[in-house]
Design a protein around this motif. Structure first.
Motif, PDB file in Angstrom:
ATOM      1  N   SER A  48     120.735 145.766  63.698  1.00 21.58           N
ATOM      2  CA  SER A  48     119.571 145.487  64.542  1.00 21.58           C
ATOM      3  C   SER A  48     119.845 144.344  65.510  1.00 21.58           C
ATOM      4  O   SER A  48     119.374 144.362  66.655  1.00 21.58           O
ATOM      5  CB  SER A  48     118.374 145.102  63.671  1.00 21.58           C
ATOM      6  N   HIS A 100     121.372 145.706  68.381  1.00 21.72           N
ATOM      7  CA  HIS A 100     120.389 146.408  69.230  1.00 21.72           C
ATOM      8  C   HIS A 100     119.596 145.413  70.075  1.00 21.72           C
ATOM      9  O   HIS A 100     119.290 145.680  71.234  1.00 21.72           O
ATOM     10  CB  HIS A 100     119.427 147.238  68.365  1.00 21.72           C
ATOM     11  N   TYR A 137     114.467 140.334  64.271  1.00 17.75           N
ATOM     12  CA  TYR A 137     114.866 141.081  65.475  1.00 17.75           C
ATOM     13  C   TYR A 137     114.006 140.689  66.673  1.00 17.75           C
ATOM     14  O   TYR A 137     114.517 140.413  67.762  1.00 17.75           O
ATOM     15  CB  TYR A 137     114.736 142.576  65.165  1.00 17.75           C
ATOM     16  N   GLU A 157     117.061 150.964  67.835  1.00 17.51           N
ATOM     17  CA  GLU A 157     116.434 150.166  66.785  1.00 17.51           C
ATOM     18  C   GLU A 157     115.359 150.975  66.053  1.00 17.51           C
ATOM     19  O   GLU A 157     115.264 150.935  64.827  1.00 17.51           O
ATOM     20  CB  GLU A 157     115.842 148.883  67.399  1.00 17.51           C
ATOM     21  N   LYS A 173     115.534 151.722  62.050  1.00 22.11           N
ATOM     22  CA  LYS A 173     114.450 151.267  61.172  1.00 22.11           C
ATOM     23  C   LYS A 173     113.949 152.426  60.323  1.00 22.11           C
ATOM     24  O   LYS A 173     113.764 152.306  59.128  1.00 22.11           O
ATOM     25  CB  LYS A 173     113.330 150.697  62.042  1.00 22.11           C
ATOM     26  N   GLN A 178     108.404 150.076  64.350  1.00 24.48           N
ATOM     27  CA  GLN A 178     108.500 149.477  63.003  1.00 24.48           C
ATOM     28  C   GLN A 178     107.371 150.018  62.119  1.00 24.48           C
ATOM     29  O   GLN A 178     107.582 150.349  60.948  1.00 24.48           O
ATOM     30  CB  GLN A 178     108.360 147.954  63.086  1.00 24.48           C
TER      31      GLN A 178
END
Ligand code: F6R
Length: 607
Positions: A301, A304, A403, A480, A484, A580
């Motif tokens: 991440s 990313h 992140y 990302e 995730k 997310q």
């Protein structure tokens, strides 16, 4: 990547060790174990499983007491997860726990077997233990045995070691793997991570490479080539409450909800009159002066974030910037158009691949700027300058606030570079800073819309495969979003540049395959829309996450989510937050262990 804890003092060691291990579990959870000093003997309890399994076996008898002990939670490298391979290991009169990899353990092991040593595990750590034991006898001090063994060992390590004959004492040392010591009136502690001390004390110190820490009930001494001295004590401003769930079902959810404040604080510490200013980090323009290009090195991440940051830097400042996968950096050496600034990004500050890339770049004469969350971590220490994201302890294995804080810092760097290079004037720059401060409010509002995303999760929860597509900066965001989802829900997911799908991968699209398109950039909207239509025509179940004001998104995809935020940075940060939550809700519906996904560890201190 394995967590270590140790305690010697005036209170029961069992409680200290299990409390510390619970906090350190994010570093690995294949097996867990502890050694307690009972009646002068090293009593080891270890198990393939979790802390509760260890606790069930550990319980001290009514009249038993143990004031010294070491503990370990493992992320397997050498030898599968099993009771035998769990730490601590004991050979002869030496017991140790280890984090790291002994690269030449096979040849050392072969030699020791010839000398008559029997091994009970497949681990490199047991070999290190046997080697130290070989040099430890009645007339040898533990430090001498350790130093003799170190001459033969190649690799990375953090060791906590107990020696029979040295009751109530623990010896600890490290190379490339993290290890800290701490103290309070009740005794002395050691751990891989500062968070493990937080229930007990805030006073801690780093053990540097080349030092041996010697813990007794009343004091900690550091031995090095330069003599014997006191650790350099520091006080952390982290508190135990921040390392607990605070009423949320999972740490990941708590950390997702913390993000608006994390972004806000990250920025507010680094602006004056709405202009970027890094004096909080004791950084002035010098590190950026005259640079021709920027290399960003990081993993997962963080990489990313680097991809996204590189685009922002190029766009706002005109400085050429590229993100590199840290583990590849040394093997396809990039050209350094001197002077190159290398930015190493890492939440933990201990990721070995990133540290190795940093060392390579430093050896090639580059200036290094670190963006890290963890104070006193290896990456922060070895960089020329460090910016601490100060997002607080991140406990869930999948990063969220770590992140987003990296993105916020990269955005500030992009604005700062744009300003000092005259690409943007101060009025434009102030607007950009206001945009990111507004983004934090937009994110708060977005957190009130989780039920819309739960509905998306319902639609994808039984899928085997899923695609995220986007163009330009949105492709970096897709990377990302996809990571995730797959790491916590175990749904196979791929991120694809939207225009590239038709060059092969589109053959995988079947009836009902979910395809998410992310579009935060108006300029790319029409093109991305065409790509959604292409997959829709082949049966895909299509979703679009787009900017507000996009023309008729419902005509391109079956399911539409309009991202909060009007500015570019707000859409990006809200795009991250949205993905997310989709990942979190999907994993929850699938009954996955969200904070501790299988096979993973939070801090990857091996290459
Ligand atoms: C994914 C994740 C990892 C880390 C990577 C680097 O959710 O957390 O991909 O980003 O292992 O870790 P740090 O940032 O500690 O160097």
């Amino acid at each position: 990547m394995c967590g270590i804890i140790g305690y010697t003092g005036y209170e029961q060691a069992e409680k200290k060790i299990t409390t510390g291990l619970e906090i350190l579990e994010y570093r690995g959870y294949d097996s867990v174990g502890a050694c307690l000093l009972k009646n002068g003997k090293h009593e080891i309890t270890k198990v393939k499983g979790r802390i509760n399994d260890l606790k069930a076996r550990l319980s001290l008898g009514e009249n038993e007491q143990a004031f010294t002990g070491i503990g370990h939670t493992r992320w397997a490298t050498h030898g599968s997860p099993s009771d035998e391979n769990a730490h601590p290991h004991k050979v002869g009169r030496v017991t140790l726990v280890h984090n790291g990899i002994i690269e030449n353990y096979e040849s050392i092991k072969a030699g020791l077997i010839k000398e008559g040593i029997t091994f009970f595990s497949d681990t490199d750590s047991e070999v290190a233990c046997a080697l130290i034991n070989k040099y430890y006898n009645e007339s040898t001090h533990p430090c001498v045995a350790i130093l003799k063994a170190l001459r033969e060992i190649r690799g990375s390590y953090a060791f906590a070691i107990m020696f029979e004959g040295y009751e109530g004492e623990i010896f600890a040392l490290r190379y490339s793997s993290p290890l800290l010591v701490a103290k309070d009136k009740n005794g002395s502690y050691l751990a891989s991570d500062i968070t493990a001390f937080l229930p007990f004390t805030k006073e801690y110190a780093t053990i540097h490479e080349g030092e041996i820490a010697h813990l007794t009930k009343d004091e900690i001494k550091i031995y090095s080539h330069d003599g014997t001295f006191e650790p350099q004590w520091q006080t952390t401003n982290l508190d135990y409450a921040s390392a607990k769930k605070g009423g949320y079902e999972h740490f990941m959810l708590k950390e997702i909800y913390e993000q608006p404040d994390v972004v806000n604080e990250c920025v507010l510490k680094r602006v004056k009159d709405f202009l970027p200013d890094f004096s909080y980090d004791k950084i002035d323009s010098e590190i950026f002066e005259g640079i021709k290009n920027i290399h960003i090195v990081a993993c997962g991440s963080a990489m990313h974030a680097g991809m996204l940051g590189a685009r922002l830097i190029e766009e706002l400042s005109g400085v050429s910037a590229s993100a590199f996968i840290a583990s590849e950096y040394r093997y396809s050496p990039p050209l350094f158009h001197s002077p190159t600034l290398v930015i190493a990004i890492s939440q933990s500050g201990e990721t070995m691949d990133t540290l190795s890339a940093l060392r390579y770049a430093k050896g090639s004469g580059c200036k290094i700027l670190a963006i890290v969350n963890t104070h006193s971590s290896s990456i922060a220490r070895e960089a020329d300058k460090a910016i601490y994201t100060e997002a607080g302890p991140e406990i869930a294995v999948a990063t969220t606030k770590g992140y987003i804080s990296q993105l916020a810092i990269l955005y500030l760097i992009a604005c700062y570079l744009g300003l000092i290079r005259g690409r943007v004037n101060s009025i434009q720059c102030q607007e950009y800073i206001k945009d990111i401060l507004d983004a934090s409010n937009d994110m708060k509002k977005a957190l009130e819309r989780t039920s819309e995303l739960r509905a998306f999760a319902e639609k994808i929860k039984d899928s085997e495969h899923l695609y995220y597509i986007g163009r330009g900066i949105d492709y970096s965001l897709c990377m990302e979003a996809s990571l995730k989802l797959k790491e916590i829900s175990y749904i196979h997911s791929e991120a694809y540049p939207a225009g590239e799908l038709k060059h092969g991968t589109i053959s995988l699209i079947e009836n009902n395959t979910p395809v998410f398109a992310i579009c935060t950039d108006e300029r790319l909207y029409d093109k991305t829309k065409s790509n959604i239509k292409e997959v829709k025509a082949r049966g895909a179940n299509t979703f679009i996450l787009c900017f507000s004001g996009a023309r008729e998104p419902q005509k391109s995809a079956e399911h539409v989510f309009v991202l909060n935020g009007r500015s570019k940075i707000s859409r990006l940060l809200n795009g991250v937050l949205t993905c997310q939550i989709i990942a979190y809700e999907t994993a929850r519906l699938r009954g996955c262990e969200i904070d501790r996904p299988r096979n993973l560890a939070k801090s990857v201190t091996v290459e």
